[in-house]
Write a protein that holds these residues in place. Structure first.
Motif, PDB file in Angstrom:
ATOM      1  N   GLY A  32     -16.809  -1.575 -19.501  1.00 53.75           N
ATOM      2  CA  GLY A  32     -16.322  -1.170 -18.193  1.00 53.75           C
ATOM      3  C   GLY A  32     -14.805  -1.212 -18.163  1.00 53.75           C
ATOM      4  N   GLU A  33     -14.221  -0.700 -17.100  1.00 51.81           N
ATOM      5  CA  GLU A  33     -12.768  -0.646 -16.984  1.00 51.81           C
ATOM      6  C   GLU A  33     -12.194  -2.038 -16.760  1.00 51.81           C
ATOM      7  OE1 GLU A  33     -11.989   0.160 -12.295  1.00 51.81           O
ATOM      8  OE2 GLU A  33     -12.758   1.846 -13.457  1.00 51.81           O
ATOM      9  N   ILE A  36     -13.290  -4.841 -13.881  1.00 55.42           N
ATOM     10  CA  ILE A  36     -14.587  -4.448 -13.347  1.00 55.42           C
ATOM     11  C   ILE A  36     -15.536  -5.634 -13.200  1.00 55.42           C
ATOM     12  CG2 ILE A  36     -15.831  -3.966 -15.493  1.00 55.42           C
ATOM     13  CD1 ILE A  36     -15.688  -1.726 -12.355  1.00 55.42           C
ATOM     14  N   PRO A 175     -18.133   0.510 -10.715  1.00 51.76           N
ATOM     15  CA  PRO A 175     -17.385  -0.012  -9.561  1.00 51.76           C
ATOM     16  C   PRO A 175     -18.326  -0.416  -8.435  1.00 51.76           C
ATOM     17  CG  PRO A 175     -16.407   2.026 -10.377  1.00 51.76           C
ATOM     18  CD  PRO A 175     -17.721   1.876 -11.085  1.00 51.76           C
ATOM     19  N   ASN A 202     -12.861  -1.621  -7.577  1.00 53.83           N
ATOM     20  CA  ASN A 202     -12.579  -2.543  -8.676  1.00 53.83           C
ATOM     21  C   ASN A 202     -12.681  -3.981  -8.166  1.00 53.83           C
ATOM     22  OD1 ASN A 202     -10.611  -4.332 -10.295  1.00 53.83           O
ATOM     23  ND2 ASN A 202     -10.842  -2.529 -11.600  1.00 53.83           N
TER      24      ASN A 202
END
Length: 833
Positions: A32-33, A36, A175, A202
């Protein structure tokens, strides 16, 4: 922060943890980013499984050059079993990894490796090593990394191995929804939809906003972080900035060396940006650390790193960490000291790419000619081992000029010897022999017996390759005599190993199978004395001779062992050559899809001309046998390389390949009339085939394509039909066309049509629809999911999966996925299409 919308991910991880407790381990990727919630999720997993499984937590840090085996060093003390001692001693990777596996057998564990996108090559090797053995370990290996990954990230090619491991899982964190954001804001009166829009859901950004309910809504994560520290006293803010200059957790000893009292630590933790970790502290997230560091006063960062370096020296920190901070501080003396030492340590650990980076850091500030020459010589060896031959040659040539200016005859002679070795791997025998002659002449008068002995051993290698057995034997004997004279045990042992390498190549080139023992002994000497070139070069030559001389059973073992050693020691220059040798072996065995995959892999990576020799032969012959084009670029490149090398072991196979292409295309090749090919043995049989003249019968062969050619030579209708079946099965369409034409000329009727294109296009004989199903199976979809995706009935999906398992000769879906990745018969993009 409370977990929101992560219940399914947590359930999946707990299921894998329970399997590990029962002794059946697995790998789970958590992606994931940034921000996250990967770390929060994994901390909750560790907490929930604490009673049943011990926990290990290692981190990959965004240092300028990663710590070799950084995550393993983080957990070594907790792991025990001799691992800390091996790491301190700089033991070989294979010894460290084997010890890690033994230590992990003791009891169930959850091993988290965080931020794998920052991992060093040695850590990625460890992850692959564990993944291959995970099913037999009581271990849940959880690997977190950010997505999307840039295409050149070293983790990208590793992921294929990881998803193919038994029971592998993947968790991709999305998200948060507006509802989850509203729940996190709790009594905050700000509009949840607006916060969701600002934060894109986020969780880390939302948590920073939720912690400041009375502050204006920030526009970025950075703004939210800086708002948390706006009220700090100057000293406390300085301490926070000091902590922000290091991406690693800061332990109790380092906090003391930085003069940070427990009271100050408490103030920093109260900001919500820093958490306690054991007896130390760590930033809650890299986003927060970066924001604090970027907000420090302009020009203050070097001073922060200088203070951190001084404190790290007091606690005897890792050399790689010291090198990182010394470089950021701009401290030339410390850069030279720590980057050079870290480079040597990384090289001894088999982390040669990291070693290159450390040497390059030192070179950027080195000005003294002798120091600079030494660094250039050292980095050249690392460039060479990491398949950057052009860079290796450039570094050695610059070092040679500096050594000439210093009037250092021994270093000049050794430089020529090194360049001779590099020229050989550049497939330039003439240049290799020029440098070799220069090295012998200089070192014979320089008085350094060890340097002369090493050059004599290399001279023997070159002589053996060109077929001068007498000269090779004389040089081996001279090098061995020097080794016997030396008092230095390691130097003498390495020289003796190099001499055995020369003797082994000489004996094998002369047809003496006993030379295999010499090469094995040389490789063992390299392993024992941690000389990676001496370890891998004998293995490379052993597997090449085994294939060339038809010892195929032995070749299976020697190729596999060579690749294992080269990958353990992080020497892609050797892996590339060995993979090319394996491509040649697979071609001979009739395993053409595997041969093609290996060959293309080698040609796509690295800049080692010698390693491209067998891949061009393999791809050139496959292209000729399948399509018979008028122009064959692979054979053209093979001809160029073979002409430059002009050695019997290369010219013979290359000439045979050109002759076979001429036979298939029915077009004589004028290159076969020129040196060195005109004198190559074994061309007569191809001339007879091209002209149709009868000749002596070839002995039966165990190799499928050669057996088909022998049936062609026989010429009877029955043998031609058998030859046709064989080349059809191999997918040699152009050769099959020749056989069918000859059968028609002989008046044979009812000639088989051969395999259909849809199944000939892949090595497992799968249909187009089965390839689509396999692609989705690799992605982890159930039969029901596959049916939905392809708009077919569940029963049809079941039938397809059963057929795929049968054709791949496997029993489980995991085995099928692994076979698909290994054979390269499908990709996820195909299924998406």
């Amino acid at each position: 922060m409370l977990l929101r919308e992560r219940e399914h991910a947590l359930d999946l991880l707990e299921t894998h943890a329970r399997s590990a407790v029962r002794g059946c381990g697995s790998v789970v990727l958590v992606t994931g980013e940034a921000g996250i919630g990967k770390t929060v999720l994994l901390r909750e997993l560790v907490e929930r499984t604490r009673s049943a499984a011990g926990s290990l937590w290692g981190m990959c840090d965004p240092l300028s050059t990663p710590r070799p085996l950084g995550p393993l060093r983080d957990v070594a003390r907790a792991l025990g079993g001799g691992v800390p001692e091996l790491l301190r001693a700089g033991a070989d990777q294979h010894e460290v990894f084997a010890t890690v596996v033994d230590a992990l057998r003791g009891r169930p564990r959850v091993f988290v490796v965080e931020d794998l996108h920052w991992a060093d090559e040695a850590t990625l090797d460890l992850v692959r090593f564990l993944a291959r053995r995970i099913e037999a370990l009581p271990l849940l290996l959880v690997l977190s990394f950010r997505e999307p990954l840039p295409p050149d990230n070293p983790l990208v090619p590793v992921l294929g191995d990881l998803v193919a491991s038994a029971g592998a899982g993947r968790v991709s964190l999305a998200p948060l929804s507006v509802e989850a954001v509203a729940a996190l804001l709790d009594r905050d009166e700000r509009d949840a939809a607006e916060v969701h829009r600002r934060t894109a859901g986020n969780p880390f950004f939302v948590s920073q906003i939720a912690a400041q309910p009375d502050s204006p809504l920030p526009g970025s994560v950075r703004d939210a972080v800086l708002a948390r520290i706006a009220g700090l006293a100057p000293f406390a803010r300085h301490c926070l900035e000091l902590l922000s200059c290091t991406p690693e957790p800061v332990g109790r000893e380092l906090l003391a060396a930085l003069d940070m009292t427990p009271t100050t630590v408490g103030v920093l933790c109260a900001t919500g940006l820093v958490d306690r970790r054991g007896h130390g502290v760590v930033f809650r997230h890299e986003i927060a650390r970066s924001a604090v560091l970027e907000a420090a006063a302009p020009g203050s960062e070097p001073a922060l790193h200088a203070a951190m370096t001084t404190a790290l020296e007091a606690v005897d920190a890792d050399l790689s960490v010291l090198a990182h901070h010394a470089a950021a501080a701009g401290d030339t003396a410390r850069i030279l000291r720590y980057a050079s030492a870290a480079a040597v340590e990384a090289s001894r650990s088999g982390a040669h790419r990291e070693s290159v980076s450390f040497f390059e850091t030192a070179l950027r500030v080195a000005e003294d000619p002798a120091t600079r020459a030494g660094l250039l010589e050292a980095v050249a060896d690392e460039y060479y081992l990491t398949d950057r031959l052009g860079s290796a040659i450039g570094a050695r040539e610059r070092a040679l000029e500096l050594r000439r200016g210093l009037d250092d005859a021994v270093a000049v002679g050794s430089g020529h010897s090194a360049l001779s070795n590099y020229a050989w791997y550049s497939a330039d025998r003439a240049a290799a022999e020029r440098h070799d002659e220069a090295a012998l002449e200089i070192l014979a008068a320089a008085g350094d017996r060890w340097a002369l002995g090493m050059t004599l051993a290399h001279h023997a290698f070159l002589a053996a390759q060109r077929g001068d057995v007498d000269e090779a034997q004389r040089s081996v004997e001279a090098a061995t005599r020097i080794a016997d004279e030396l008092d230095d045990s390691r130097g003498a042992a390495v020289l003796r190993g190099a001499a055995r390498l020369g003797r082994g190549v000489t004996r094998l080139a002369n047809g003496e199978v006993a030379g295999r023992e010499d090469l094995l002994a040389a490789a063992e000497a390299g392993l024992r004395h941690r000389d990676d070139d001496l370890t891998t070069t004998p293995m490379s030559n052993l597997c090449a001779f085994d294939v060339a001389q038809g010892r195929f059973a032995e070749a299976e073992v020697s190729v596999a062992r060579a690749l294992e050693v080269s990958e353990d020691r992080d020497t892609p220059i050797c892996s590339a050559w060995q993979r090319g040798v394996r491509a040649r072996l697979r071609l001979l065995q009739g395993r053409w899809a595997e041969a093609e995959r290996d060959a293309r892999t080698v040609l796509r990576s690295g800049d080692l001309p010698l390693s491209q020799l067998w891949p061009n032969l393999v791809l050139g012959l496959l292209l000729a046998r399948r399509e018979a084009p008028r122009h064959n670029p692979y054979l053209d490149e093979l001809w160029r390389l073979a002409s430059k090398l002009d050695t019997p072991g290369v010219v013979g196979p290359a000439a045979a390949a050109l002759a076979e292409n001429a036979w298939i295309t029915r077009t004589p090749d004028p290159r076969l009339d020129r040196p060195p090919f005109a004198e190559a043995p074994g061309l007569a049989v191809w001339t007879r085939r091209l002209t149709g003249e009868p000749g002596p019968a070839e002995p039966p062969s165990v190799l499928p394509y050669e057996r088909a050619l022998a049936l062609w030579d026989s010429g009877s209708g029955e043998d031609l039909l058998a030859a046709l079946a064989a080349v059809d099965e191999l997918g040699a369409k152009a050769v099959a066309d020749l056989v069918r034409a000859r059968l028609r000329e002989a008046g044979v009727s009812g000639i088989p049509r051969g395999r259909q294109p849809a199944t000939r296009a892949n090595p497992a004989g799968l249909t187009a629809r089965q390839l689509d199903v396999l692609a989705l199976l690799v992605d982890g979809l159930t039969n029901a999911d596959i049916a939905t995706r392809l708009v077919i009935s569940p029963r049809t999906a079941d039938h397809h999966v059963s057929a795929i398992l049968a054709k791949l000769e496997v029993h489980t879906r995991a085995e099928a996925a692994a076979a698909a990745v290994r054979l390269g018969v499908t990709t996820a993009s195909r299924a998406a299409g």
